[in-house]
Design a protein around this motif. Structure first.
Motif, PDB file in Angstrom:
ATOM      1  N   UNK A   1       0.710  -1.245  -0.219  1.00 45.67           N
ATOM      2  CA  UNK A   1      -0.032  -0.135  -0.017  1.00 45.67           C
ATOM      3  C   UNK A   1       0.714   1.301  -0.028  1.00 45.67           C
ATOM      4  N   UNK A   2       0.398   2.311  -0.602  1.00 41.32           N
ATOM      5  CA  UNK A   2       1.085   3.706  -0.682  1.00 41.32           C
ATOM      6  C   UNK A   2       1.217   4.082   0.929  1.00 41.32           C
ATOM      7  N   UNK A   3       2.215   4.584   1.291  1.00 42.39           N
ATOM      8  CA  UNK A   3       2.635   4.921   2.476  1.00 42.39           C
ATOM      9  C   UNK A   3       2.773   6.544   2.565  1.00 42.39           C
ATOM     10  N   UNK A   4       4.165   6.949   2.140  1.00 41.00           N
ATOM     11  CA  UNK A   4       4.371   8.656   2.199  1.00 41.00           C
ATOM     12  C   UNK A   4       5.415   8.695   1.078  1.00 41.00           C
TER      13      UNK A   4
ATOM     14  N   UNK B   1       3.834  13.851   3.075  1.00 46.80           N
ATOM     15  CA  UNK B   1       2.586  13.025   3.181  1.00 46.80           C
ATOM     16  C   UNK B   1       1.999  13.085   1.792  1.00 46.80           C
ATOM     17  N   UNK B   2       1.184  12.058   1.425  1.00 45.91           N
ATOM     18  CA  UNK B   2       0.695  11.909   0.106  1.00 45.91           C
ATOM     19  C   UNK B   2      -1.097  11.728   0.087  1.00 45.91           C
ATOM     20  N   UNK B   3      -1.436  12.611  -0.693  1.00 51.06           N
ATOM     21  CA  UNK B   3      -3.020  12.740  -1.082  1.00 51.06           C
ATOM     22  C   UNK B   3      -3.227  12.165  -2.571  1.00 51.06           C
ATOM     23  N   UNK B   4      -4.493  11.757  -2.532  1.00 51.30           N
ATOM     24  CA  UNK B   4      -4.962  11.507  -4.081  1.00 51.30           C
ATOM     25  C   UNK B   4      -6.178  11.986  -4.161  1.00 51.30           C
ATOM     26  N   UNK B   5      -6.810  12.588  -5.160  1.00 57.03           N
ATOM     27  CA  UNK B   5      -8.115  12.896  -5.425  1.00 57.03           C
ATOM     28  C   UNK B   5      -8.536  12.142  -6.317  1.00 57.03           C
ATOM     29  N   UNK B   6      -9.860  11.561  -5.929  1.00 59.63           N
ATOM     30  CA  UNK B   6     -10.628  10.597  -6.795  1.00 59.63           C
ATOM     31  C   UNK B   6     -11.967  11.168  -6.932  1.00 59.63           C
ATOM     32  N   UNK B   7     -12.567  11.574  -8.001  1.00 55.69           N
ATOM     33  CA  UNK B   7     -13.608  12.231  -8.387  1.00 55.69           C
ATOM     34  C   UNK B   7     -13.721  13.553  -7.445  1.00 55.69           C
TER      35      UNK B   7
ATOM     36  N   UNK C   1      -1.778   3.909  10.300  1.00 50.70           N
ATOM     37  CA  UNK C   1      -1.747   2.409  10.219  1.00 50.70           C
ATOM     38  C   UNK C   1      -0.763   1.989   8.942  1.00 50.70           C
ATOM     39  N   UNK C   2      -0.680   2.643   7.926  1.00 46.53           N
ATOM     40  CA  UNK C   2      -0.148   2.457   6.450  1.00 46.53           C
ATOM     41  C   UNK C   2       1.482   2.554   6.838  1.00 46.53           C
ATOM     42  N   UNK C   3       1.791   3.414   7.985  1.00 44.62           N
ATOM     43  CA  UNK C   3       3.216   3.375   8.292  1.00 44.62           C
ATOM     44  C   UNK C   3       3.871   5.097   7.689  1.00 44.62           C
ATOM     45  N   UNK C   4       2.946   5.919   8.335  1.00 41.21           N
ATOM     46  CA  UNK C   4       3.163   7.229   7.753  1.00 41.21           C
ATOM     47  C   UNK C   4       3.530   8.150   8.880  1.00 41.21           C
ATOM     48  N   UNK C   5       4.187   9.053   8.834  1.00 42.17           N
ATOM     49  CA  UNK C   5       4.225  10.243   9.808  1.00 42.17           C
ATOM     50  C   UNK C   5       2.887  11.088   9.970  1.00 42.17           C
ATOM     51  N   UNK C   6       2.290  11.193  10.935  1.00 36.20           N
ATOM     52  CA  UNK C   6       1.379  12.267  11.191  1.00 36.20           C
ATOM     53  C   UNK C   6       1.697  13.645  10.918  1.00 36.20           C
ATOM     54  N   UNK C   7       1.730  13.893   9.572  1.00 39.95           N
ATOM     55  CA  UNK C   7       2.268  15.431   9.405  1.00 39.95           C
ATOM     56  C   UNK C   7       1.316  16.482   9.673  1.00 39.95           C
ATOM     57  N   UNK C   8       1.954  17.649  10.237  1.00 36.26           N
ATOM     58  CA  UNK C   8       1.197  18.921  10.905  1.00 36.26           C
ATOM     59  C   UNK C   8       0.601  19.448   9.403  1.00 36.26           C
TER      60      UNK C   8
END
Length: 279
Positions: free
Chosen positions: A171-174, A179-185, A194-201
């Motif tokens: 799965x996509x992490x970062x 941090x990574x975002x995607x826009x779908x529609x 839980x995917x293993x990322x830093x909880x970014x400010x």
């Protein structure tokens, strides 16, 4: 030319005179944490959130806080004033030290990244380096940064601007520093903690903005296929703010140009900064 000052263990000293022991555990073992912040017109954006995360990290790693939040904040602003910095990149580092913990704050003039990255977007590749979501330190901003450095160097070597890391489950992490975002529609989707990322400010600010804009926000496990077939991809961090990704590997994202929702989120983020500065 005025010598740059750094804050080290509550003292402002010339950068060339700033020293820590070669036996400091941060140097020997990467046994420490850091926060990266940005100031605008002399105001450090979300400084309270950064200090909260710093203290949560120290508690988790059982590093004794060498100073209070108020003392750290005072140290940051003292250093900015001493260096006559208004718009700056700031890094606060705390190590376990040798016999007691050490704290260092550095800052440099920073007016932001070139406008071209927001106008035209950047490219990224799926890194060969994997993110270990089971690591106990994966959600903490530690000095153990080689995983991200290796992925960024890999991306640059292959002609890309940044790297996106996938975890051991695929799965996509970062990204390397974002941090990574995607826009779908009309939905804004970002990998769950839980995917293993830093909880970014900045991640948290963007989620809050999106909710205010009545966008559907989802935190979940994202597949590489979802990433590649999304309408927009964006990266967030404190220095770069909101950056559009227009190509991942050989695949153009959406139209291959920065998307409208990404632009809206970036403008809204900058308005958030302005409100903080003039408050």
């Amino acid at each position: 030319m005025k010598t740059q000052k750094v804050w080290i263990n509550s003292r402002l000293v010339d950068a060339r005179d700033a020293k820590v022991s070669v036996f400091d555990r941060g140097l020997l073992y990467g046994d420490g944490i850091f926060e990266t912040m940005r100031s605008y017109a002399g105001v450090v954006f979300k400084i309270d959130k950064h200090l909260d995360r710093l203290f949560n990290s120290m508690k988790f790693l059982r590093i004794n806080p060498p100073y209070s939040k108020a003392e750290f904040e005072n140290g940051i602003y003292r250093m900015l004033k001493s260096n006559n910095l208004k718009n700056a990149y700031i890094r606060l580092t705390v190590t376990r030290g040798e016999n007691k913990s050490n704290a260092v704050i550095i800052a440099r003039d920073f007016e932001g990244y070139p406008g071209s990255i927001y106008k035209y977007g950047i490219t990224a590749k799926i890194a060969d380096t994997r993110q270990n979501e089971y690591s106990p330190i994966v959600n903490i901003k530690t000095l153990n940064f080689l995983n991200y450095i290796m992925s960024k160097e890999e991306a640059k070597r292959d002609g890309f601007d940044d790297a996106i890391l996938i975890n051991t489950k695929g799965y996509v992490a970062e990204a390397a520093t974002s941090n990574v975002f995607i826009v779908k529609k009309d939905s804004l989707i970002t990998p769950a903690i839980s995917c293993g990322i830093l909880p970014g400010i900045t991640r948290a600010v963007v989620i809050e903005i999106a909710k205010r804009l009545k966008m559907k926000t989802i935190e979940k496990c994202c597949t590489v296929s979802e990433l590649l077939n999304s309408n927009e991809v964006l990266l967030t961090n404190s220095c770069a703010e909101v950056v559009p990704v227009v190509k991942v590997g050989s695949k153009c994202i959406g139209s291959g140009k920065p998307g409208e929702l990404t632009k809206l989120l970036h403008i809204s983020y900058q308005k958030e900064v302005i409100r903080a500065v003039i408050r």
